[in-house]
Design a protein around this motif. Structure first.
Motif, PDB file in Angstrom:
ATOM      1  N   GLU A  10       0.859  -1.178   0.000  1.00 34.62           N
ATOM      2  CA  GLU A  10       0.000   0.000   0.000  1.00 34.62           C
ATOM      3  C   GLU A  10       0.896   1.229   0.000  1.00 34.62           C
ATOM      4  O   GLU A  10       1.788   1.349   0.835  1.00 34.62           O
ATOM      5  N   MET A  11       0.659   2.112  -0.951  1.00 33.03           N
ATOM      6  CA  MET A  11       1.482   3.307  -1.111  1.00 33.03           C
ATOM      7  C   MET A  11       0.613   4.555  -0.985  1.00 33.03           C
ATOM      8  O   MET A  11      -0.517   4.579  -1.454  1.00 33.03           O
ATOM      9  N   ALA A  12       1.174   5.589  -0.394  1.00 31.86           N
ATOM     10  CA  ALA A  12       0.551   6.905  -0.441  1.00 31.86           C
ATOM     11  C   ALA A  12       1.050   7.573  -1.716  1.00 31.86           C
ATOM     12  O   ALA A  12       2.217   7.939  -1.815  1.00 31.86           O
ATOM     13  N   MET A  13       0.181   7.659  -2.712  1.00 33.70           N
ATOM     14  CA  MET A  13       0.553   8.234  -3.999  1.00 33.70           C
ATOM     15  C   MET A  13       0.080   9.687  -4.038  1.00 33.70           C
ATOM     16  O   MET A  13      -1.087   9.972  -3.797  1.00 33.70           O
ATOM     17  N   TRP A  14       1.024  10.578  -4.322  1.00 32.01           N
ATOM     18  CA  TRP A  14       0.742  12.008  -4.391  1.00 32.01           C
ATOM     19  C   TRP A  14       1.201  12.567  -5.725  1.00 32.01           C
ATOM     20  O   TRP A  14       2.063  11.997  -6.391  1.00 32.01           O
ATOM     21  N   TYR A  15       0.647  13.702  -6.099  1.00 27.84           N
ATOM     22  CA  TYR A  15       1.038  14.443  -7.294  1.00 27.84           C
ATOM     23  C   TYR A  15       0.855  13.632  -8.576  1.00 27.84           C
ATOM     24  O   TYR A  15       1.520  13.878  -9.578  1.00 27.84           O
ATOM     25  N   GLY A  16      -0.031  12.632  -8.545  1.00 32.79           N
ATOM     26  CA  GLY A  16      -0.379  11.884  -9.742  1.00 32.79           C
ATOM     27  C   GLY A  16       0.740  11.066 -10.344  1.00 32.79           C
ATOM     28  O   GLY A  16       0.751  10.829 -11.552  1.00 32.79           O
ATOM     29  N   VAL A  60      -4.069   8.108  -0.907  1.00 33.73           N
ATOM     30  CA  VAL A  60      -3.224   7.930   0.274  1.00 33.73           C
ATOM     31  C   VAL A  60      -3.129   6.476   0.727  1.00 33.73           C
ATOM     32  O   VAL A  60      -2.323   6.156   1.593  1.00 33.73           O
ATOM     33  N   ALA A  61      -3.928   5.600   0.149  1.00 36.65           N
ATOM     34  CA  ALA A  61      -3.890   4.173   0.500  1.00 36.65           C
ATOM     35  C   ALA A  61      -4.035   3.339  -0.770  1.00 36.65           C
ATOM     36  O   ALA A  61      -4.928   2.512  -0.902  1.00 36.65           O
ATOM     37  N   MET A  62      -3.131   3.567  -1.727  1.00 33.40           N
ATOM     38  CA  MET A  62      -3.218   2.913  -3.031  1.00 33.40           C
ATOM     39  C   MET A  62      -2.632   1.506  -2.981  1.00 33.40           C
ATOM     40  O   MET A  62      -1.436   1.340  -2.737  1.00 33.40           O
ATOM     41  N   PRO A  63      -3.457   0.480  -3.194  1.00 32.45           N
ATOM     42  CA  PRO A  63      -2.936  -0.887  -3.225  1.00 32.45           C
ATOM     43  C   PRO A  63      -2.120  -1.130  -4.497  1.00 32.45           C
ATOM     44  O   PRO A  63      -2.512  -0.712  -5.589  1.00 32.45           O
ATOM     45  N   PRO A 101       6.316  11.145  -4.633  1.00 34.21           N
ATOM     46  CA  PRO A 101       6.820  12.304  -3.890  1.00 34.21           C
ATOM     47  C   PRO A 101       6.167  12.426  -2.508  1.00 34.21           C
ATOM     48  O   PRO A 101       4.962  12.223  -2.372  1.00 34.21           O
ATOM     49  N   THR A 102       6.962  12.702  -1.537  1.00 32.88           N
ATOM     50  CA  THR A 102       6.600  12.892  -0.123  1.00 32.88           C
ATOM     51  C   THR A 102       6.151  11.612   0.565  1.00 32.88           C
ATOM     52  O   THR A 102       5.700  11.649   1.704  1.00 32.88           O
ATOM     53  N   SER A 103       6.281  10.454  -0.062  1.00 36.30           N
ATOM     54  CA  SER A 103       5.853   9.183   0.534  1.00 36.30           C
ATOM     55  C   SER A 103       7.046   8.325   0.921  1.00 36.30           C
ATOM     56  O   SER A 103       8.131   8.458   0.361  1.00 36.30           O
ATOM     57  N   ALA A 104       6.812   7.423   1.845  1.00 37.66           N
ATOM     58  CA  ALA A 104       7.847   6.468   2.245  1.00 37.66           C
ATOM     59  C   ALA A 104       8.136   5.510   1.091  1.00 37.66           C
ATOM     60  O   ALA A 104       7.242   5.153   0.323  1.00 37.66           O
TER      61      ALA A 104
END
Length: 166
Positions: A10-16, A60-63, A101-104
């Motif tokens: 699970e990833m927090a995906m930001w900025y598309g 924010v919770a992209m499988p 970006p900005t994610s672990a």
């Protein structure tokens, strides 16, 4: 075709956007890959990294399911809304790294080799802001050994449905 490994992440995906890396190599900078992806088919890579543009601005919770296979799998693009292919080399450390970006950064053990990587996604509702930070899209990344140079390309395009007022 045999599965060597599978990971459900699970990833927090930001900025598309998100990046798939074959290790910690010094490849093309992410901003250059982003510009290439935005000017082209929504994907760009340099053999060490693949940058993917998502229709959604955020999740924010992209499988993400990662599958490492022994050979090219049977095609199932009909089950997905969007698809890309590219080449990716996994360095001797044997790590596939995923980040946005900005994610672990996420890590998966993958045998060092040269791979064809297929990235597919579904569950899209709109381009840009989907109306939520958890819109329900999910992705799959499949890798199999390949000696071919696969130029990053879109293999299936998602067309946003027209907005209908009710």
């Amino acid at each position: 075709m045999t599965a060597l490994a599978a990971y459900d992440l699970e990833m927090a995906m930001w900025y598309g956007q998100f990046v798939i890396r074959g290790g910690r190599g010094d490849g093309v900078p992410d901003d250059v890959l982003f510009d290439r992806a935005a000017a082209g088919e929504g994907v760009a890579g340099d053999g060490q990294s693949v940058l993917v543009l998502s229709p959604h601005q955020a999740n924010v919770a992209m499988p993400i399911r990662v599958e490492v296979l022994t050979a090219r799998p049977a095609g199932d693009l009909a089950d997905w809304q969007l698809g890309y292919e590219a080449a990716l080399s996994i360095d001797p450390e044997g790590l596939l790294l995923l980040n946005s970006p900005t994610s672990a950064q996420l890590r998966c053990a993958v045998p060092p080799d040269r791979y064809c990587v297929e990235i597919t996604g579904r569950g899209f509702v709109a381009y840009g802001w989907p109306g939520s930070t958890n819109p329900g899209d999910h992705w799959r990344i499949r890798l199999w050994p390949s000696v071919d140079d696969v130029e990053p390309r879109r293999v299936k395009e998602w067309i946003e449905p027209p907005f209908v007022r009710t």
